[in-house]
Scaffold this active site. Structure first.
Site, PDB file in Angstrom:
ATOM      1  N   GLY A   1     -20.671   5.665   2.445  1.00 21.66           N
ATOM      2  CA  GLY A   1     -19.650   5.994   1.435  1.00 21.66           C
ATOM      3  C   GLY A   1     -20.221   5.700   0.073  1.00 21.66           C
ATOM      4  O   GLY A   1     -20.704   4.594  -0.181  1.00 21.66           O
TER       5      GLY A   1
ATOM      6  N   LYS B   1       0.854  -1.195   0.000  1.00 26.75           N
ATOM      7  CA  LYS B   1       0.000   0.000   0.000  1.00 26.75           C
ATOM      8  C   LYS B   1       0.882   1.234   0.000  1.00 26.75           C
ATOM      9  O   LYS B   1       1.965   1.238   0.596  1.00 26.75           O
ATOM     10  CB  LYS B   1      -0.856   0.025   1.278  1.00 26.75           C
ATOM     11  CG  LYS B   1      -2.075   0.890   1.176  1.00 26.75           C
ATOM     12  CD  LYS B   1      -3.177   0.122   0.497  1.00 26.75           C
ATOM     13  CE  LYS B   1      -4.480   0.820   0.385  1.00 26.75           C
ATOM     14  NZ  LYS B   1      -5.481  -0.048  -0.269  1.00 26.75           N
TER      15      LYS B   1
ATOM     16  N   VAL C   1     -16.715   2.056  -4.683  1.00 23.95           N
ATOM     17  CA  VAL C   1     -17.218   0.796  -4.111  1.00 23.95           C
ATOM     18  C   VAL C   1     -18.695   0.927  -3.744  1.00 23.95           C
ATOM     19  O   VAL C   1     -19.528   0.121  -4.151  1.00 23.95           O
ATOM     20  CB  VAL C   1     -16.399   0.394  -2.854  1.00 23.95           C
ATOM     21  CG1 VAL C   1     -16.979  -0.854  -2.208  1.00 23.95           C
ATOM     22  CG2 VAL C   1     -14.942   0.180  -3.224  1.00 23.95           C
ATOM     23  N   GLY C   2     -19.012   1.976  -2.975  1.00 24.03           N
ATOM     24  CA  GLY C   2     -20.373   2.125  -2.454  1.00 24.03           C
ATOM     25  C   GLY C   2     -21.415   2.239  -3.548  1.00 24.03           C
ATOM     26  O   GLY C   2     -22.448   1.572  -3.506  1.00 24.03           O
TER      27      GLY C   2
ATOM     28  N   GLY D   1     -18.673   6.210  -3.092  1.00 24.77           N
ATOM     29  CA  GLY D   1     -17.652   6.355  -4.128  1.00 24.77           C
ATOM     30  C   GLY D   1     -17.668   5.128  -5.015  1.00 24.77           C
ATOM     31  O   GLY D   1     -18.716   4.503  -5.225  1.00 24.77           O
TER      32      GLY D   1
HETATM   33  P1  NAD Z   1     -13.806   6.673  -3.140  1.00 28.07           P
HETATM   34  O1  NAD Z   1     -12.840   7.731  -2.826  1.00 28.07           O
HETATM   35  O2  NAD Z   1     -14.241   6.459  -4.530  1.00 28.07           O
HETATM   36  O3  NAD Z   1     -15.133   6.862  -2.269  1.00 28.07           O
HETATM   37  C1  NAD Z   1     -15.110   7.043  -0.889  1.00 28.07           C
HETATM   38  C2  NAD Z   1     -16.472   7.534  -0.474  1.00 28.07           C
HETATM   39  O4  NAD Z   1     -16.508   7.598   0.946  1.00 28.07           O
HETATM   40  C3  NAD Z   1     -16.819   8.944  -0.979  1.00 28.07           C
HETATM   41  O5  NAD Z   1     -18.185   8.954  -1.358  1.00 28.07           O
HETATM   42  C4  NAD Z   1     -16.615   9.827   0.247  1.00 28.07           C
HETATM   43  O6  NAD Z   1     -17.405  10.976   0.225  1.00 28.07           O
HETATM   44  C5  NAD Z   1     -17.060   8.856   1.315  1.00 28.07           C
HETATM   45  N1  NAD Z   1     -16.619   9.176   2.662  1.00 28.07           N
HETATM   46  C6  NAD Z   1     -15.424   9.628   3.096  1.00 28.07           C
HETATM   47  N2  NAD Z   1     -15.460   9.807   4.431  1.00 28.07           N
HETATM   48  C7  NAD Z   1     -16.695   9.469   4.819  1.00 28.07           C
HETATM   49  C8  NAD Z   1     -17.356   9.419   6.063  1.00 28.07           C
HETATM   50  N3  NAD Z   1     -16.730   9.758   7.178  1.00 28.07           N
HETATM   51  N4  NAD Z   1     -18.645   9.002   6.091  1.00 28.07           N
HETATM   52  C9  NAD Z   1     -19.283   8.629   4.969  1.00 28.07           C
HETATM   53  N5  NAD Z   1     -18.709   8.635   3.767  1.00 28.07           N
HETATM   54  C10 NAD Z   1     -17.439   9.050   3.697  1.00 28.07           C
HETATM   55  O7  NAD Z   1     -13.176   5.313  -2.523  1.00 28.07           O
HETATM   56  P2  NAD Z   1     -13.504   3.835  -2.907  1.00 28.07           P
HETATM   57  O8  NAD Z   1     -12.597   3.396  -3.988  1.00 28.07           O
HETATM   58  O9  NAD Z   1     -14.982   3.662  -3.077  1.00 28.07           O
HETATM   59  O10 NAD Z   1     -13.025   3.073  -1.592  1.00 28.07           O
HETATM   60  C11 NAD Z   1     -13.812   3.036  -0.416  1.00 28.07           C
HETATM   61  C12 NAD Z   1     -13.220   2.022   0.542  1.00 28.07           C
HETATM   62  O11 NAD Z   1     -13.174   0.747  -0.082  1.00 28.07           O
HETATM   63  C13 NAD Z   1     -11.792   2.282   0.988  1.00 28.07           C
HETATM   64  O12 NAD Z   1     -11.641   1.745   2.284  1.00 28.07           O
HETATM   65  C14 NAD Z   1     -10.964   1.467   0.021  1.00 28.07           C
HETATM   66  O13 NAD Z   1      -9.709   1.128   0.555  1.00 28.07           O
HETATM   67  C15 NAD Z   1     -11.843   0.249  -0.085  1.00 28.07           C
HETATM   68  N6  NAD Z   1     -11.637  -0.547  -1.280  1.00 28.07           N
HETATM   69  C16 NAD Z   1     -11.742   0.003  -2.518  1.00 28.07           C
HETATM   70  C17 NAD Z   1     -11.607  -0.809  -3.627  1.00 28.07           C
HETATM   71  C18 NAD Z   1     -11.821  -0.292  -5.024  1.00 28.07           C
HETATM   72  O14 NAD Z   1     -11.905  -1.128  -5.929  1.00 28.07           O
HETATM   73  N7  NAD Z   1     -11.962   0.997  -5.249  1.00 28.07           N
HETATM   74  C19 NAD Z   1     -11.338  -2.164  -3.472  1.00 28.07           C
HETATM   75  C20 NAD Z   1     -11.249  -2.672  -2.194  1.00 28.07           C
HETATM   76  C21 NAD Z   1     -11.413  -1.868  -1.104  1.00 28.07           C
END
Ligand code: NAD
Length: 377
Positions: free
Chosen positions: A177, A77, A181-182, A179
């Site tokens: 969240g 990471k 993933v969500g 983003g």
């Molecule tokens: P992203 O930056 O696309 O989205 C993150 C989201 O979380 C945004 O909507 C942001 O506004 C929101 N957020 C931030 N702080 C917040 C809070 N306190 N309360 C509510 N929402 C909040 O990131 P992502 O790629 O969707 O990743 C999200 C998580 O999933 C991270 O922990 C990342 O490590 C993990 N993850 C991502 C992937 C991937 O394929 N992108 C894969 C495995 C794990």
């Protein structure tokens, strides 16, 4: 500076590198954890408030995830200490400087994470040629765009629901969240009948027990707005997403969002960890005792890294969906069956699965022959 050996154990980390490039304004840390399975793959996170220890925990989570998914990769990471909301031109400078500084560290393959995206990976690729999660035009499989992790979360959820005697059709879903993933997890789950009743981002949360329109929420986010701009629902504080009554609760934001102080507030039957390390171990134990199933992060959110590893092997996009589905369904079933039969936390069952594979890979390392010899100190 933190003493990195305080969190070292039998698996790693094998390297912790702090990067400082004042001319680019770059401060970053790379943690390469265990690489017995192969060169590490893990995302580049951009954030202001992440410690080296948290970076290590995230790298460890990748080690376990990659091993559990039987990928020929270890875990790593990077955290870039910067505001994730800076303009892309500034990110490009940071990404180029980062790649250039870590050019020789071949045990780490760059991928996207919170605060970075496919475009960031192109700058790294252009600089040193070692990045995954690239856009299609550059030969990549854009894992966030296709929703690779969300697709995996869907399949993990479907299998886990069998262990809760629930059906996805009509199940009430909350996503923290919104983003990459969500929103994709919400999209795939609602396409199969789940009803999204609550969602949050960093600006706040929105709640409607009658259901929220996932496509409308995605359109809002894509236009640069927050989910709280959604008109048909109650606007609540970000943190109140924890209190919403639901069947499935998906953390898809930051680490440790559920902990000893707030875990008792959750009103759900199933948690599928889309984010990395979103729940502390104590909180997971509490949930287990209450009969709430928690599918651990490194099982449930492996879709993205499976996609990245397949991109690295030059696989095609459509095979990625099939492989994620197969691996996530098998692993979720394996872990939850083991958890029930051995009466252990799902995380313990998942750890056993991953550790078994990592230890086996470590036993084949050349120097393990010497270290296990009698008299070795
Ligand atoms: P992203 O930056 O696309 O989205 C993150 C989201 O979380 C945004 O909507 C942001 O506004 C929101 N957020 C931030 N702080 C917040 C809070 N306190 N309360 C509510 N929402 C909040 O990131 P992502 O790629 O969707 O990743 C999200 C998580 O999933 C991270 O922990 C990342 O490590 C993990 N993850 C991502 C992937 C991937 O394929 N992108 C894969 C495995 C794990």
């Amino acid at each position: 500076m933190e003493n990195v050996f305080q969190f070292a154990d039998e698996l790693g980390p094998s390297k912790v590198i702090h990067v400082y490039e004042p001319s680019a304004g770059l401060k970053a840390v790379l943690v390469v954890d265990n690489v017995a399975m192969g060169p590490s793959i893990g995302g580049v996170r951009m954030a202001l408030d992440v410690s080296t220890e948290e970076c290590f925990r995230l790298a460890r989570s990748m080690t376990l995830k990659n091993a559990a998914a039987s990928l020929p990769h270890g875990g790593g990471k990077v955290v870039v200490f910067s505001d994730p909301n800076i303009p892309m031109e500034k990110k490009a400078v940071l990404m180029r400087a980062l790649a250039s500084s870590l050019r020789e560290i071949n045990e780490y393959i760059f991928g996207p994470d919170m605060g970075t995206n496919e475009d960031c990976m192109v700058y790294i690729k252009d600089e040193i040629g070692r990045a995954v999660g690239l856009p299609r035009e550059f030969g990549g499989i854009p894992l966030d765009e296709i929703g690779a992790t969300g697709w995996g979360v869907l399949h993990s959820t479907e299998v886990a629901l069998e262990f809760c005697d629930l059906k996805l059709e009509g199940a009430r879903l909350v996503v923290q969240g919104f983003g990459a993933v969500g929103k994709n997890a919400a999209r795939f789950l609602s396409n199969r009948g789940a009803i999204l009743v609550g969602v949050s981002d960093s600006c706040g949360a929105i709640h409607n027990p009658e259901g929220l329109d996932v496509d409308a929420l995605i359109a809002l986010k894509d236009s640069g707005k927050s989910v709280i701009e959604y008109p048909a629902g109650d606007r609540i504080d970000c943190d109140c997403i924890i209190d919403i009554d639901c069947d499935i609760w998906i953390p898809a934001a930051r680490p440790d969002v559920i902990n000893e102080d707030n875990v008792h507030r959750l009103k759900t039957k199933l948690i599928v960890e889309g984010a990395n390390i979103p729940i502390t171990l104590c909180a997971e134990r509490y949930l287990h005792e209450k009969g709430v199933i928690c599918v651990p992060d490194f099982i449930a959110n492996a879709g993205g890294v499976i996609c990245a590893a397949m991109e690295f092997q030059r696989a095609s996009e459509c095979t990625v969906f099939q492989v994620i589905e197969e691996k996530l369904r098998n692993n979720t079933r394996l872990v939850l069956t083991e958890s029930v039969s051995k009466q252990v936390l799902p995380r313990e069952a998942a750890m056993n699965l991953a550790l078994q594979r990592i230890r086996k890979a470590m036993s084949y390392r050349r120097w393990s022959l010497f270290s296990s010899a009698p008299g070795f100190i």
